[in-house]
Design a protein around this motif. Structure first.
Motif, PDB file in Angstrom:
ATOM      1  N   GLY A  92      34.163  40.915  40.464  1.00 53.57           N
ATOM      2  CA  GLY A  92      35.552  40.455  40.503  1.00 53.57           C
ATOM      3  C   GLY A  92      35.982  39.928  41.849  1.00 53.57           C
ATOM      4  O   GLY A  92      37.097  39.433  42.020  1.00 53.57           O
ATOM      5  N   LYS A  93      35.098  40.016  42.860  1.00 53.17           N
ATOM      6  CA  LYS A  93      35.487  39.586  44.213  1.00 53.17           C
ATOM      7  C   LYS A  93      35.532  38.060  44.297  1.00 53.17           C
ATOM      8  O   LYS A  93      34.821  37.376  43.534  1.00 53.17           O
ATOM      9  CB  LYS A  93      34.523  40.141  45.254  1.00 53.17           C
ATOM     10  CG  LYS A  93      33.106  39.616  45.149  1.00 53.17           C
ATOM     11  CD  LYS A  93      32.231  40.202  46.257  1.00 53.17           C
ATOM     12  CE  LYS A  93      31.968  41.677  46.039  1.00 53.17           C
ATOM     13  NZ  LYS A  93      31.718  42.432  47.219  1.00 53.17           N
ATOM     14  N   PRO A  94      36.342  37.513  45.221  1.00 50.15           N
ATOM     15  CA  PRO A  94      36.368  36.058  45.362  1.00 50.15           C
ATOM     16  C   PRO A  94      34.965  35.519  45.640  1.00 50.15           C
ATOM     17  O   PRO A  94      34.213  36.100  46.425  1.00 50.15           O
ATOM     18  CB  PRO A  94      37.286  35.843  46.574  1.00 50.15           C
ATOM     19  CG  PRO A  94      38.158  37.048  46.606  1.00 50.15           C
ATOM     20  CD  PRO A  94      37.305  38.183  46.110  1.00 50.15           C
ATOM     21  N   LEU A  95      34.652  34.399  44.994  1.00 53.56           N
ATOM     22  CA  LEU A  95      33.336  33.778  45.165  1.00 53.56           C
ATOM     23  C   LEU A  95      33.086  33.460  46.639  1.00 53.56           C
ATOM     24  O   LEU A  95      31.977  33.625  47.151  1.00 53.56           O
ATOM     25  CB  LEU A  95      33.268  32.500  44.311  1.00 53.56           C
ATOM     26  CG  LEU A  95      31.991  31.682  44.407  1.00 53.56           C
ATOM     27  CD1 LEU A  95      30.765  32.488  44.019  1.00 53.56           C
ATOM     28  CD2 LEU A  95      32.086  30.436  43.515  1.00 53.56           C
ATOM     29  N   SER A  96      34.149  33.024  47.325  1.00 51.35           N
ATOM     30  CA  SER A  96      33.990  32.657  48.740  1.00 51.35           C
ATOM     31  C   SER A  96      33.495  33.860  49.555  1.00 51.35           C
ATOM     32  O   SER A  96      32.691  33.709  50.477  1.00 51.35           O
ATOM     33  CB  SER A  96      35.316  32.147  49.302  1.00 51.35           C
ATOM     34  OG  SER A  96      36.318  33.118  49.088  1.00 51.35           O
ATOM     35  N   ASN A 277      38.044  42.213  50.025  1.00 52.93           N
ATOM     36  CA  ASN A 277      37.348  42.795  48.862  1.00 52.93           C
ATOM     37  C   ASN A 277      38.296  43.686  48.051  1.00 52.93           C
ATOM     38  O   ASN A 277      37.901  44.733  47.538  1.00 52.93           O
ATOM     39  CB  ASN A 277      36.114  43.586  49.321  1.00 52.93           C
ATOM     40  CG  ASN A 277      35.050  43.651  48.255  1.00 52.93           C
ATOM     41  OD1 ASN A 277      34.813  42.695  47.527  1.00 52.93           O
ATOM     42  ND2 ASN A 277      34.398  44.791  48.140  1.00 52.93           N
ATOM     43  N   GLN A 278      39.576  43.292  48.024  1.00 51.49           N
ATOM     44  CA  GLN A 278      40.607  44.058  47.301  1.00 51.49           C
ATOM     45  C   GLN A 278      40.741  45.479  47.856  1.00 51.49           C
ATOM     46  O   GLN A 278      41.076  46.426  47.121  1.00 51.49           O
ATOM     47  CB  GLN A 278      40.352  44.117  45.783  1.00 51.49           C
ATOM     48  CG  GLN A 278      40.379  42.792  45.074  1.00 51.49           C
ATOM     49  CD  GLN A 278      39.197  41.920  45.446  1.00 51.49           C
ATOM     50  OE1 GLN A 278      39.376  40.906  46.110  1.00 51.49           O
ATOM     51  NE2 GLN A 278      38.001  42.304  45.049  1.00 51.49           N
ATOM     52  N   GLY A 279      40.445  45.631  49.144  1.00 52.29           N
ATOM     53  CA  GLY A 279      40.550  46.962  49.771  1.00 52.29           C
ATOM     54  C   GLY A 279      39.424  47.900  49.363  1.00 52.29           C
ATOM     55  O   GLY A 279      39.433  49.083  49.689  1.00 52.29           O
ATOM     56  N   GLN A 280      38.432  47.352  48.687  1.00 51.61           N
ATOM     57  CA  GLN A 280      37.341  48.203  48.187  1.00 51.61           C
ATOM     58  C   GLN A 280      36.129  48.160  49.127  1.00 51.61           C
ATOM     59  O   GLN A 280      35.026  47.844  48.714  1.00 51.61           O
ATOM     60  CB  GLN A 280      36.932  47.759  46.785  1.00 51.61           C
ATOM     61  CG  GLN A 280      38.060  47.775  45.781  1.00 51.61           C
ATOM     62  CD  GLN A 280      37.724  47.000  44.503  1.00 51.61           C
ATOM     63  OE1 GLN A 280      37.943  47.460  43.420  1.00 51.61           O
ATOM     64  NE2 GLN A 280      37.182  45.812  44.634  1.00 51.61           N
ATOM     65  N   ILE A 281      36.377  48.406  50.397  1.00 48.84           N
ATOM     66  CA  ILE A 281      35.274  48.546  51.358  1.00 48.84           C
ATOM     67  C   ILE A 281      35.494  49.904  52.021  1.00 48.84           C
ATOM     68  O   ILE A 281      36.628  50.218  52.424  1.00 48.84           O
ATOM     69  CB  ILE A 281      35.281  47.431  52.424  1.00 48.84           C
ATOM     70  CG1 ILE A 281      35.231  46.048  51.767  1.00 48.84           C
ATOM     71  CG2 ILE A 281      34.107  47.603  53.394  1.00 48.84           C
ATOM     72  CD1 ILE A 281      35.240  44.867  52.741  1.00 48.84           C
ATOM     73  N   SER A 312      44.061  35.747  42.716  1.00 50.30           N
ATOM     74  CA  SER A 312      43.694  34.787  41.681  1.00 50.30           C
ATOM     75  C   SER A 312      42.285  35.063  41.166  1.00 50.30           C
ATOM     76  O   SER A 312      41.611  35.977  41.646  1.00 50.30           O
ATOM     77  CB  SER A 312      43.800  33.373  42.254  1.00 50.30           C
ATOM     78  OG  SER A 312      43.601  32.408  41.246  1.00 50.30           O
ATOM     79  N   TYR A 313      41.863  34.273  40.179  1.00 53.26           N
ATOM     80  CA  TYR A 313      40.530  34.446  39.613  1.00 53.26           C
ATOM     81  C   TYR A 313      39.477  34.150  40.697  1.00 53.26           C
ATOM     82  O   TYR A 313      39.713  33.340  41.597  1.00 53.26           O
ATOM     83  CB  TYR A 313      40.332  33.573  38.368  1.00 53.26           C
ATOM     84  CG  TYR A 313      40.605  32.110  38.598  1.00 53.26           C
ATOM     85  CD1 TYR A 313      41.894  31.607  38.518  1.00 53.26           C
ATOM     86  CD2 TYR A 313      39.575  31.241  38.915  1.00 53.26           C
ATOM     87  CE1 TYR A 313      42.146  30.265  38.755  1.00 53.26           C
ATOM     88  CE2 TYR A 313      39.816  29.894  39.148  1.00 53.26           C
ATOM     89  CZ  TYR A 313      41.103  29.416  39.069  1.00 53.26           C
ATOM     90  OH  TYR A 313      41.351  28.102  39.324  1.00 53.26           O
ATOM     91  N   PRO A 314      38.317  34.819  40.607  1.00 51.39           N
ATOM     92  CA  PRO A 314      37.362  34.778  41.722  1.00 51.39           C
ATOM     93  C   PRO A 314      36.886  33.396  42.141  1.00 51.39           C
ATOM     94  O   PRO A 314      36.576  33.178  43.317  1.00 51.39           O
ATOM     95  CB  PRO A 314      36.190  35.613  41.205  1.00 51.39           C
ATOM     96  CG  PRO A 314      36.783  36.517  40.186  1.00 51.39           C
ATOM     97  CD  PRO A 314      37.901  35.754  39.555  1.00 51.39           C
ATOM     98  N   THR A 315      36.819  32.439  41.196  1.00 46.98           N
ATOM     99  CA  THR A 315      36.304  31.120  41.596  1.00 46.98           C
ATOM    100  C   THR A 315      37.399  30.201  42.134  1.00 46.98           C
ATOM    101  O   THR A 315      37.112  29.070  42.516  1.00 46.98           O
ATOM    102  CB  THR A 315      35.599  30.432  40.401  1.00 46.98           C
ATOM    103  OG1 THR A 315      36.474  30.490  39.270  1.00 46.98           O
ATOM    104  CG2 THR A 315      34.270  31.099  40.066  1.00 46.98           C
ATOM    105  N   ASP A 316      38.643  30.694  42.185  1.00 46.85           N
ATOM    106  CA  ASP A 316      39.717  29.893  42.781  1.00 46.85           C
ATOM    107  C   ASP A 316      39.475  29.847  44.292  1.00 46.85           C
ATOM    108  O   ASP A 316      39.513  30.891  44.960  1.00 46.85           O
ATOM    109  CB  ASP A 316      41.071  30.548  42.470  1.00 46.85           C
ATOM    110  CG  ASP A 316      42.242  29.735  43.015  1.00 46.85           C
ATOM    111  OD1 ASP A 316      42.009  28.851  43.872  1.00 46.85           O
ATOM    112  OD2 ASP A 316      43.379  29.998  42.597  1.00 46.85           O
ATOM    113  N   PRO A 317      39.210  28.656  44.860  1.00 42.73           N
ATOM    114  CA  PRO A 317      38.896  28.610  46.301  1.00 42.73           C
ATOM    115  C   PRO A 317      40.050  29.102  47.172  1.00 42.73           C
ATOM    116  O   PRO A 317      39.845  29.481  48.326  1.00 42.73           O
ATOM    117  CB  PRO A 317      38.603  27.125  46.551  1.00 42.73           C
ATOM    118  CG  PRO A 317      38.945  26.383  45.310  1.00 42.73           C
ATOM    119  CD  PRO A 317      39.178  27.358  44.197  1.00 42.73           C
ATOM    120  N   LYS A 318      41.273  29.124  46.609  1.00 39.54           N
ATOM    121  CA  LYS A 318      42.418  29.572  47.416  1.00 39.54           C
ATOM    122  C   LYS A 318      42.645  31.087  47.325  1.00 39.54           C
ATOM    123  O   LYS A 318      43.496  31.640  48.018  1.00 39.54           O
ATOM    124  CB  LYS A 318      43.678  28.836  46.966  1.00 39.54           C
ATOM    125  CG  LYS A 318      43.622  27.314  47.236  1.00 39.54           C
ATOM    126  CD  LYS A 318      44.964  26.645  47.105  1.00 39.54           C
ATOM    127  CE  LYS A 318      45.502  26.558  45.703  1.00 39.54           C
ATOM    128  NZ  LYS A 318      44.769  25.798  44.699  1.00 39.54           N
TER     129      LYS A 318
END
Ligand code: TXE
Length: 480
Positions: A92-96, A277-281, A312-318
């Motif tokens: 679920g993490k951003p692709l970037s 990482n959504q605070g998940q580190i 936003s969804y993970p593949t959203d570059p923003k």
């Protein structure tokens, strides 16, 4: 639908009982692959394979082992984009983020330990007129590596790479919540020419296959990263068998921000240390202590920036934040927000689910959340939430900041913001923490010792510490 397989004795195989569990894409809230529901019987097969492989692998020269590991690193690097896409989909993490942090770091882990082993020397202690001692460090044999879901391939390889480099055969279990890139790694190991049985990857539930690994008498060491409760359970089983244990557990890390800090740097880094990482580190700073003269200014700027952080969804570059890892984890985080209200806290921003549209409407998205007005010793400030939720608290003196920072059962990492060098050293020295960053966060040199004190763990990973953990030491005295 993709069906993941175990990697045992150099082959991709179904679990012994041919049972599978569902793997969910957290960005859509939908099942998208199946993973083996492995059991003690699968552990047995993996141990047999590892036992056969150990005499060969451990007698290979370190250069030869290093070459295979470098080949693995090279193959992951060549497929960085595919790995990053898989990691982001699974977690679920951003692709970037997967592209810039997770996968490059997995490559570095393999490269680092493949070459570190070439420089790993043992000591000799000379005793005038009596003789000398020399120390040997040999691989342990079969070792177990159990890793979590937050940085899947990154933490999986952080354990496997030093274990293999030191000459051990490994039985490894990724989290059942994020198994995909570990499965892809098994395909790469076959391609890289890793001998059969040297690395075995089993998928499945912690209390089944993870537990069976912990209990197996031939697995001589366990390296674990995950929740403190699980760590407690693992050590209660493994310690009476005198297994070597390395435990990287939870954290409730303090950020101490003094009024004399570089304000802009502290603010932008605090955004990352709070919500990356959504605070998940495990290294995220979730308790932010701010010296009173800049409290209101920092609070206003921090809240403003947080409001503008796009979920936003993970593949959203923003996207600055993607989905949290699972529905149950999302509910756990929301329950802590509710608890914060009951404990008298004020939600300055966030505190609720974000509902996206279309195919992502059932995904597990949360607004980044800042809470103030809580006492330092309430449950929200003492327990690990592991999500995009932080608290802010003002302080008046260095002693007060240290007292609050050191008040939890944890002691993994801490961050100190000040331009006063003496104060920075003094505070770092007095923090009960395995890692302290001064005017920075998450700067990682793989040679440095990594791990926590108190309930954050036992032992250190990283650099030669990891190679020492994965070897048995013998001292030999020779009379002169
Ligand atoms: O971790 P678990 P979970 C914290 C965080 C999170 C909480 C629980 O607070 O909310 O832990 O997360 C395997 N014997 N962290 O439940 O269960 C499991 O299959 C052997 C902090 O996901 O500890 C997985 O592979 N193995 C953390 C691994 O242990 C067992 C990162 C971790 O899962 C087992 C993740 C058992 N009995 C969560 N039970 C960090 N500090 O980085 C589970 N496992």
């Amino acid at each position: 639908m993709k069906v993941i397989k175990n990697y045992v004795n150099g082959q991709l195989v179904s679990p012994v009982f041919d049972k599978y569990i569902e793997n969910i894409d957290p960005s859509r809230g939908k099942v998208y692959s199946m993973i083996p529901d492995s059991t003690a019987e699968d552990v047995e097969l993996a141990v047999e394979a590892a036992e056969k492989a150990f005499p060969v692998w451990s007698s290979w020269s370190k250069e030869k082992r290093s070459d295979v590991m470098l080949k693995v690193a090279q193959l992951i690097e060549q497929r960085l984009d595919i790995f990053a896409e898989a990691e982001s989909l699974d977690n679920g993490k951003p692709l970037s983020l997967a592209k810039s942090v997770d996968i490059p770091r997995a490559v570095s882990n393999f490269k680092f330990f493949a070459t570190a082993i070439l420089h790993f020397a043992s000591e000799s202690h000379y005793m005038e007129s009596e003789g000398f001692n020399y120390t040997t460090r040999k691989p342990i044999g079969i070792v177990g590596c159990i890793s979590p879901w937050n940085l899947p391939l990154y933490l999986f390889t952080w354990k496997i790479a030093p274990a293999l480099a030191a000459g051990n055969c490994v039985i490894a279990k990724p989290s059942e919540i994020t198994p995909m890139t570990a499965f892809m790694l098994s395909e790469i190991c076959i391609e890289a020419g890793m001998p059969a049985g040297v690395l075995n990857i089993l998928h499945g539930l912690g209390h089944k296959v993870g537990d069976a690994m912990t209990r197996h008498r031939k697995i001589k060491a366990i390296s674990f990263t995950g929740g403190t409760k699980t760590g407690e359970m693992i050590s209660s089983i493994a310690a009476p068998m005198f297994k070597k244990l390395s435990l990287e557990l939870g954290g409730k890390n303090p950020n101490i921000i003094f009024a004399d800090c570089d304000f802009d740097d502290a603010l932008s880094t605090t955004m990352r240390s709070s919500f990356a990482n959504q605070g998940q580190i495990c290294l995220c700073g979730s308790r932010i202590f701010i010296e009173r003269p800049i409290y209101e200014k920092f609070k206003a700027a921090f809240v403003e920036k947080t409001k503008n952080s796009l979920v936003s969804y993970p593949t959203d570059p923003k996207a600055k934040l993607g989905a949290v890892v699972s529905e149950s984890h999302m509910q756990k985080i929301l329950a802590y927000v509710q608890l914060a209200k009951e404990e008298g806290g004020t939600i300055l921003t966030g505190g609720e689910r974000v509902l996206l549209e279309g195919e992502y409407k059932d995904g597990y998205y949360l607004k980044p959340t800042i809470i103030e007005g809580l006492s330092y010793n309430c449950r929200v400030n003492q327990e690990e939430i592991f999500g995009p939720v932080v608290t802010i608290t003002p302080f008046d003196t260095e002693e007060e900041a240290l007292m609050m920072a050191n008040s939890t059962q944890y002691g993994l990492a801490a961050t100190v913001w000040t331009t006063n060098l003496k104060k920075a050293h003094r505070v770092a020295d007095n923090l009960q923490s395995g890692i302290v960053w001064i005017n920075s966060w998450l700067v990682r040199d793989l040679r440095t010792p990594f791990g926590g004190v108190k309930a954050s763990g036992v032992g250190r990973e990283g650099g030669f510490e990891a190679l020492r953990f994965f070897t048995e030491t013998k001292n030999v005295f020779v009379k002169s």
